[in-house]
Structures are given as C-alpha cells and as structure tokens.
Scaffold this active site. Structure first.
Site, PDB file in Angstrom:
ATOM      1  N   SER A   5     -24.977   0.470 -44.608  1.00  0.00           N
ATOM      2  CA  SER A   5     -25.299   1.612 -45.458  1.00  0.00           C
ATOM      3  C   SER A   5     -24.242   1.845 -46.528  1.00  0.00           C
ATOM      4  O   SER A   5     -23.078   1.464 -46.369  1.00  0.00           O
ATOM      5  CB  SER A   5     -25.418   2.882 -44.613  1.00  0.00           C
ATOM      6  OG  SER A   5     -26.449   2.758 -43.673  1.00  0.00           O
TER       7      SER A   5
HETATM    8  N1  SAH Z   1     -25.022   0.937 -38.541  1.00  0.00           N
HETATM    9  C1  SAH Z   1     -25.143  -0.347 -39.208  1.00  0.00           C
HETATM   10  C2  SAH Z   1     -26.385  -0.395 -40.095  1.00  0.00           C
HETATM   11  C3  SAH Z   1     -27.298  -1.437 -39.585  1.00  0.00           C
HETATM   12  S1  SAH Z   1     -28.884  -1.604 -40.295  1.00  0.00           S
HETATM   13  C4  SAH Z   1     -23.883  -0.708 -39.962  1.00  0.00           C
HETATM   14  O1  SAH Z   1     -22.947   0.111 -40.000  1.00  0.00           O
HETATM   15  O2  SAH Z   1     -23.791  -1.818 -40.478  1.00  0.00           O
HETATM   16  C5  SAH Z   1     -29.885  -1.134 -38.921  1.00  0.00           C
HETATM   17  C6  SAH Z   1     -29.791  -2.001 -37.694  1.00  0.00           C
HETATM   18  O3  SAH Z   1     -30.680  -1.477 -36.713  1.00  0.00           O
HETATM   19  C7  SAH Z   1     -30.219  -3.454 -37.900  1.00  0.00           C
HETATM   20  O4  SAH Z   1     -29.157  -4.296 -37.569  1.00  0.00           O
HETATM   21  C8  SAH Z   1     -31.405  -3.625 -36.938  1.00  0.00           C
HETATM   22  O5  SAH Z   1     -31.450  -4.893 -36.334  1.00  0.00           O
HETATM   23  C9  SAH Z   1     -31.126  -2.539 -35.924  1.00  0.00           C
HETATM   24  N2  SAH Z   1     -32.281  -2.079 -35.145  1.00  0.00           N
HETATM   25  C10 SAH Z   1     -33.557  -1.839 -35.561  1.00  0.00           C
HETATM   26  N3  SAH Z   1     -34.303  -1.401 -34.529  1.00  0.00           N
HETATM   27  C11 SAH Z   1     -33.484  -1.340 -33.434  1.00  0.00           C
HETATM   28  C12 SAH Z   1     -33.677  -0.955 -32.071  1.00  0.00           C
HETATM   29  N4  SAH Z   1     -34.846  -0.521 -31.591  1.00  0.00           N
HETATM   30  N5  SAH Z   1     -32.611  -1.038 -31.239  1.00  0.00           N
HETATM   31  C13 SAH Z   1     -31.405  -1.468 -31.678  1.00  0.00           C
HETATM   32  N6  SAH Z   1     -31.172  -1.841 -32.950  1.00  0.00           N
HETATM   33  C14 SAH Z   1     -32.201  -1.780 -33.822  1.00  0.00           C
END
Ligand code: SAH
Length: 202
Positions: free
Chosen positions: A52
């Site tokens: 993000s």
């Molecule tokens: N917090 C992260 C942002 C990641 S983007 C950072 O600081 O970089 C969102 C992430 O959520 C992705 O990696 C995706 O694979 C994950 N995601 C989506 N659905 C999910 C679920 N049900 N359980 C765990 N992770 C999930």
C-alpha cells in the site's frame, strides 16, 4: 515520506510516525522498484499483489489506536511492510497470507531485521486465527464484499478493526469498534485494495 506524505496530511500519532521512520520500506519492495519505495503510491510486490501507499499504511495503523501491550491480527501479509510497522509499536503481530512465495519472502525479512514479535502462517485469513483470539486490533489489507464474521468474533472488547469493503474497484475503509458488547461501524476513507479471497471474502 514522513514529513510530506504523513505529517503533512494529518497523521499525528507519534508511535505510528516513529514506527514508519524505523522500518526500511525499500527492503520490502522488489529490487527494480527500490528507487520508488518512498514515493506517494502503492507498488507491485509480485504475484499480482501490491504494497500500500505509505499514507494508507499510516492512516490504517493510526486508526487502530494501539498501545504497547497490544496483540494485533493482520490479514494479507504481502510484502510484510504493514506487519513490520505494527511490530515496532506493539507486543505481538499475527499475520496471515494465502500466497506461499510472498510469505516466505516476508519471513526472511522479519528474520533479517530481527522483528521477532511477528508470527505468521499460510491460511485463509477470513477465518481469522481462533487459537490466538481475541485481538486488540485487526487490520485487513485486502478488500472483500463484507466484513468476515469470524473476525468480528475474534476482536477483543474493547477492540478496533479496520477493513476495506466494497467491489473489485473501489471500497470504503470501515472502522469497527467493539466496546461494552456493542459494535459500531463507520466509513473513514475511500480506498482501493486487491481482492480478499476466501470463505468470507470473494
Ligand atoms: N499488508 C501488505 C499488503 C498486501 S496486498 C503489505 O504491507 O505489503 C494484500 C495481500 O492479501 C496479498 O498478498 C494477498 O495475497 C493477501 N490475501 C488476499 N486474501 C487473503 C486471505 N483470505 N487470507 C490471507 N491473505 C489474503
């Protein structure tokens, strides 16, 4: 990044600002993106996912109103940056990711930076982490069509959750407050996140 993008746009919580000063964001993006790591935008992290924009990380972190002793659940480890920031301000972070390649990269960074108060696992985070509940704060960094019921149950009382809810293109960032057995929900920002995929997501 701190002065212009965060303080300049109203982020005030000293703990959030200090944590974001401490965590080396450039290590959490791909090598080719390093020069842009502190820019005012999200960046790709592989597997079709994104880290993000710094302001959104700060805004969501501040909204959780965390204390030093707090235990926090994050859904969507991704690059590990958000978990790293949280780990500098509270006791223990539990973070769940569904994509192996992303979590193994993030884990290597947590080790390298000695962020030993982060525990992580591969799973469907929309089910939460029942054996470690309740959590003082829950942060969901992917967007689904509704607030997953298990996460509401696993929120401590008092406790705060932030989660983007909406369609695949735009979402409302919801702030859920549990207090004295009551649950209140309000919208605090318009955002755009990648999909939350799971039994209580898409
Ligand atoms: N917090 C992260 C942002 C990641 S983007 C950072 O600081 O970089 C969102 C992430 O959520 C992705 O990696 C995706 O694979 C994950 N995601 C989506 N659905 C999910 C679920 N049900 N359980 C765990 N992770 C999930």
């Amino acid at each position: 990044m701190i002065e212009e993008q965060l303080v300049g746009r109203g982020i005030q919580d000293p703990a959030t600002l200090q944590a974001m000063r401490l965590v080396p964001r450039h290590l959490f993006v791909e090598d080719a993106m390093r020069a842009r790591a502190y820019g005012d935008h999200p960046l790709p992290i592989g597997a079709g996912q994104t880290i993000s924009q710094p302001f959104i990380v700060a805004f969501m972190t501040e909204a959780l109103k965390l204390h030093e002793d707090a235990r926090v659940l994050e859904i969507g480890t991704g690059s590990g940056y958000q978990a790293a920031v949280l780990s500098r301000m509270c006791r223990r972070i539990y973070t769940i990711e569904r994509i192996d390649s992303l979590l193994s990269k993030a884990r290597k960074l947590f080790d390298r930076l000695h962020y030993h108060n982060i525990v992580s696992r591969i799973d469907d985070g929309t089910e939460g982490w029942p054996s470690e509940a309740p959590f003082d704060g829950i942060i969901v960094t992917a967007a689904g069509p509704k607030i997953p019921e298990p996460l509401i149950e696993q929120l401590a009382d008092p406790g705060i959750m932030v989660i983007p809810v909406g369609d695949h293109y735009t979402q409302e960032l919801k702030l859920i407050n549990k207090k004295n057995g009551n649950i209140s929900v309000k919208t605090i920002e318009l955002v755009r996140f990648v999909d939350l995929i799971g039994s209580h997501g898409w």
